[in-house]
Structures are given as structure tokens and as C-alpha cells.
Design an enzyme around this catalytic site. Sequence first.
Site, PDB file in Angstrom:
ATOM      1  N   SER A   1      69.683  23.821   1.672  1.00 57.45           N
ATOM      2  CA  SER A   1      70.223  23.392   2.969  1.00 57.45           C
ATOM      3  C   SER A   1      71.010  22.098   2.837  1.00 57.45           C
ATOM      4  CB  SER A   1      69.080  23.202   3.973  1.00 57.45           C
ATOM      5  OG  SER A   1      68.093  22.332   3.441  1.00 57.45           O
TER       6      SER A   1
ATOM      7  N   ASN B   1      57.435  19.068   6.045  1.00 60.49           N
ATOM      8  CA  ASN B   1      57.380  19.703   7.371  1.00 60.49           C
ATOM      9  C   ASN B   1      57.399  18.675   8.494  1.00 60.49           C
ATOM     10  OD1 ASN B   1      57.184  21.948   5.816  1.00 60.49           O
ATOM     11  ND2 ASN B   1      55.080  22.489   6.396  1.00 60.49           N
TER      12      ASN B   1
ATOM     13  N   THR C   1      88.870  29.420  47.754  1.00 59.22           N
ATOM     14  CA  THR C   1      87.706  30.273  47.469  1.00 59.22           C
ATOM     15  C   THR C   1      88.326  31.587  47.022  1.00 59.22           C
ATOM     16  OG1 THR C   1      87.598  31.113  49.726  1.00 59.22           O
ATOM     17  CG2 THR C   1      86.221  29.192  49.237  1.00 59.22           C
ATOM     18  N   HIS C   2      87.695  32.255  46.096  1.00 60.39           N
ATOM     19  CA  HIS C   2      88.256  33.507  45.533  1.00 60.39           C
ATOM     20  C   HIS C   2      89.658  33.293  44.957  1.00 60.39           C
ATOM     21  CE1 HIS C   2      85.057  35.561  47.901  1.00 60.39           C
ATOM     22  NE2 HIS C   2      85.395  34.674  48.829  1.00 60.39           N
TER      23      HIS C   2
ATOM     24  N   SER D   1     105.614  26.541  21.096  1.00 62.29           N
ATOM     25  CA  SER D   1     105.463  27.887  20.558  1.00 62.29           C
ATOM     26  C   SER D   1     106.418  28.031  19.389  1.00 62.29           C
ATOM     27  CB  SER D   1     105.797  28.909  21.640  1.00 62.29           C
ATOM     28  OG  SER D   1     106.304  30.086  21.045  1.00 62.29           O
TER      29      SER D   1
ATOM     30  N   LYS E   1     108.213  26.325  25.604  1.00 62.76           N
ATOM     31  CA  LYS E   1     106.785  26.312  25.906  1.00 62.76           C
ATOM     32  C   LYS E   1     106.109  24.951  25.803  1.00 62.76           C
ATOM     33  CE  LYS E   1     104.532  30.114  25.986  1.00 62.76           C
ATOM     34  NZ  LYS E   1     103.786  30.604  27.131  1.00 62.76           N
TER      35      LYS E   1
ATOM     36  N   ASN F   1     102.270  24.582  25.945  1.00 69.74           N
ATOM     37  CA  ASN F   1     101.020  25.320  26.145  1.00 69.74           C
ATOM     38  C   ASN F   1      99.809  24.395  26.255  1.00 69.74           C
ATOM     39  OD1 ASN F   1     102.323  27.815  26.021  1.00 69.74           O
ATOM     40  ND2 ASN F   1     102.204  27.861  23.782  1.00 69.74           N
TER      41      ASN F   1
ATOM     42  N   GLU G   1      92.516  25.248  26.498  1.00 70.59           N
ATOM     43  CA  GLU G   1      92.111  26.603  26.102  1.00 70.59           C
ATOM     44  C   GLU G   1      91.045  26.579  25.014  1.00 70.59           C
ATOM     45  OE1 GLU G   1      95.941  29.433  26.659  1.00 70.59           O
ATOM     46  OE2 GLU G   1      96.218  27.739  25.334  1.00 70.59           O
TER      47      GLU G   1
ATOM     48  N   TYR H   1      54.537  25.847  10.514  1.00 63.48           N
ATOM     49  CA  TYR H   1      55.882  25.794   9.935  1.00 63.48           C
ATOM     50  C   TYR H   1      56.235  27.108   9.243  1.00 63.48           C
ATOM     51  CZ  TYR H   1      59.958  24.550   7.209  1.00 63.48           C
ATOM     52  OH  TYR H   1      61.228  24.532   6.692  1.00 63.48           O
TER      53      TYR H   1
ATOM     54  N   GLN I   1      64.472  26.098   9.139  1.00 67.74           N
ATOM     55  CA  GLN I   1      65.618  25.450   8.510  1.00 67.74           C
ATOM     56  C   GLN I   1      66.923  25.861   9.211  1.00 67.74           C
ATOM     57  OE1 GLN I   1      65.529  24.910   4.224  1.00 67.74           O
ATOM     58  NE2 GLN I   1      67.454  26.024   4.056  1.00 67.74           N
TER      59      GLN I   1
ATOM     60  N   LYS J   1      69.383  23.800  12.220  1.00 65.98           N
ATOM     61  CA  LYS J   1      70.270  22.639  12.126  1.00 65.98           C
ATOM     62  C   LYS J   1      71.752  22.891  12.331  1.00 65.98           C
ATOM     63  CE  LYS J   1      66.964  20.700   9.023  1.00 65.98           C
ATOM     64  NZ  LYS J   1      66.271  22.017   9.129  1.00 65.98           N
TER      65      LYS J   1
END
Length: 463
Positions: free
Chosen positions: A25, A112, A157-158, A279, A285, A287, A292, A319, A324, A327
Site C-alpha cells: 500500500s 492495526n 421552479t421546474h 474548442s 467557443k 466552454n 462541468e 481488523y 487497507q 485509503k
Amino acid sequence: MPELKASRARQSKPMTRAVQDYTASISYDKRLAEYDIEGSIAHAEMLGRQRIILATAANKIVAGLKQILKEMESGKFKFRSELEDIHLNIESRLGEIIGNDAGMLHTARSRNDQVALDVRMYCKDAVAEISAGITELHKVFVGQAEANITTYMPGFTHTQHAQPVLLAHHLLAYCQMLERDHQRLQQCLERIDVMPLGSGALAGLPYKLDREYVANRLGFSRVSQNSMDAVSDRDFIVELQAVCAILMMHLSRISEELVLWSSDEFGFVSLDDSYTTGSSIMPQKRNPDVAELARGRTGRVYGNLMAILTTLKGLPLSYNRDLQEDKEALFETVDILTSTLEVMAGMLESTTFNKKRMLEMSGRGYILATDVADHLTAKGMPFRQAHEIAGRLVAYATGKRKELSELTLAEYRQLSKSFESDVLKISIKSSIESRQTVGGTAPNQVMSQIKAAKQFQMRASAK
Ligand code: ARG
């Protein structure tokens, strides 16, 4: 000192390379290095004070660990994957520096409880960092709200025009969300803030430890009360990830609005050039990639929450090596949150709100129809009936291709004799100013929100 290779005295064969790679690890838990060293220093000091090891040995260990910390900071420390994880990497280097006494550091400790300590320390810092990021973003929202206390916009709304609101009111809605996120983080901190060292592998330890000393030394409020729980639960990580997921959901909603609002169709905002991309094919463009990506990374944050929940769900006490796997996802989520909060604050601060366009759109789409119904209600008509008449009025105006403001009193009165001349005074301004309920969009209510938001900032930065 014999080479420290994850205690393989019992094994008759070495691991194959593939197994070594599979179980190691170090590639990611090296991020815990500083916590591991700090924890070890506190542990060694305590062992010395309690005369579990000789004071001279304890001093040598502490000095060696401090040297390792310096090596880490200067980038000189060599991480070795054959040493499996951060704990063994550090202990092995300690052996190189101070010799045999290094072997005393692991007295009354197991990896541990050691790893549980490191992760808790990491989480405490993560909470502080994310909280600071929230406070910064919150500040930007308040700044933009103050600058837009007279900017009108259509509320939705909507995704349909609903009622006019102040842009400040819209922005302050996010302050409320961010304040709750901040609060959730502080509450989850209470449960992170528990010191597990002294639990050993699972059963506690046959030494006279001073756990309180270690806790104090490392800035923990409490020590854990069940050694098996302490080495095997990671509910505090689940909780932190859940809080992060909620926060990220809010950041994603902000992002979505910036994407929508910066489109030609809305034209409500212009993002600063430093937050847009071009772009490769369409030269015109600009963007909103930053927004995003923030919206997109939300998927990973949610996924990481599912990952830890699933990793934990079938684990018997205590344990298990599965732990492990807690993380990488945690680190990723924390990294995404801190970086997103940072760019979001910069992006929002540099965003220009197109007040003219917002005002123009506020008058469209019969957005004041509710105010017309409220006018009739004020004249004594039941709201349901008033609603129906206002609805018919909108249908009538639509047929005539007129906005409500273009109708005459006579036209109003064709639909109901209850209409009086003050109906002609209904405007975006009157609509907004009339919404005086606590938390409404009337300017003085919005001012109170700004005041409260500033109080939040004082409290948050006092921490
Ligand atoms: N790398 C391990 C982890 O992250 C450290 C604890 C190892 N303990 C053990 N008994 N193998 O959980």
C-alpha cells in the site's frame, strides 16, 4: 537489526513479486507519513515516560524519527515497495539510523492501531482543510450577494419562470447549504477525534500505557473505549465521505447553474476567461469546463462513498486486511473536495452577472401571475378562486400576445369585478418587496440573511 520485511519469520517462503505488488500500500499510504511519524514520536515518548523502554532508547527513537521527517520534507526519503506500507518503511529507516533500539518502538503497538491512528489524524486535517474551503467559497457568495442586492432575476421552479427574486437571494440559498455542510463536518469531527493507539492488534496491551498522554500530545479529545472497535471500524470514514458527498452535490448544483446560466439561451453570467476553455474546432467557443468537471467529479465522490460502505459491510471483527482499501478513495474524495472548493470560489468571484439580461427575463413569462392572484386575495377572494381567475387572465393575455403589464384595468375587470386599479401597480419590484416573510426575497429580509451569513463567517474563522 534484521531487515524488516513485514514479519515473515513464520513463513517458509518469500512472497512472489506479484503478491508483493498486490498487497503493498506504500504507493498511496505514504501520504500518511507525517502522521505516522508524529504518532510514533508520541508513542515512544510515552513508552519512555512509563519506563516501558529506557529513556535513552526513547530519546534516540524520537531523534531518529525527527530526522526521517526532515528527509521526507526534503524529498530525500526513499520509499520502498518491498517494505509494504508506510509503517514498515519508516521503522526500517529508523533501524538504519539508530540501529537496534529502533526495534523498541513497536513495543505495545500493532500496525492495526497504528494505521487507525494515522487515518484519524489525516481525517482531522481533511476536515479542517475542507471547512476552510467552505468558508472561503461562502465568503465569495456573500460578496456577490452584497453586490447584487438590487439585481432582479426570474426565480425558477421546474426550470420555468416562477416568481421574480433578488439575485442576492438566489446566491444566499447556497450559503445556507454551505453552512449546513460546514456544520456536518464539525459534527463528524467529534467522532473522528478519538485516539485508538493502545488497542494493540485487537485485545488491548499488557503494558501500563498512558493513553491519555498520547491523546493529549496528538491533540485528540478522547481515547477509544473498545480495542476491537478501535482497530476495525471505519465508520468515521464513511461519515466523512457522506458529508463530502452532500457537499459535492451542492457544488455540482452550483456548477450546473453556471453551465446553464453561461449559455446563450440564458445569458445570465459571463464566466471569466481564466475559467473557460476553447474548442479545438469551433473558434467562438468559451466552454464552462471547470464547472462541468466539478459536476462530473461528483460521480467519483459518490462512488467512493459506496466503495467504503461496501468494503465494510461484511467484515467480521476485528481488523481485516480489507481495511487497507479505505485509503485511496478517501484521499481522492478529499482531494476532489479541496480542489473543487478552491476553483469554485475563484470562478464565482470572477463571474460577471448580466444584470440587464436578468431584469429583462424577470418580466417575461407571466411571472407576476401569482401577484395578481394575491391582489384578488387581498380583496377578500379565496385564493383558489383567485388562482383560477389569474390563470384565465394569463390565457387571455397569451391569446392577445400581451404581457400582463400591457393589459388595461377594463380587461382585468372583464375577468373579475374584484380587480381594482392598484393591480396595475404590480411590478417586479412590488412583487419582490412584498415577500416579507422571514427568509423571503424582500430586500430587508435578504439583508438579514447577509448579516447572519457574516456571523457564520466570524464563528467559522474563530475556530
Ligand atoms: N497497510 C495496512 C492497512 O492499511 C496496515 C495494517 C496492517 N496490519 C496487518 N495486520 N497486516 O490496513
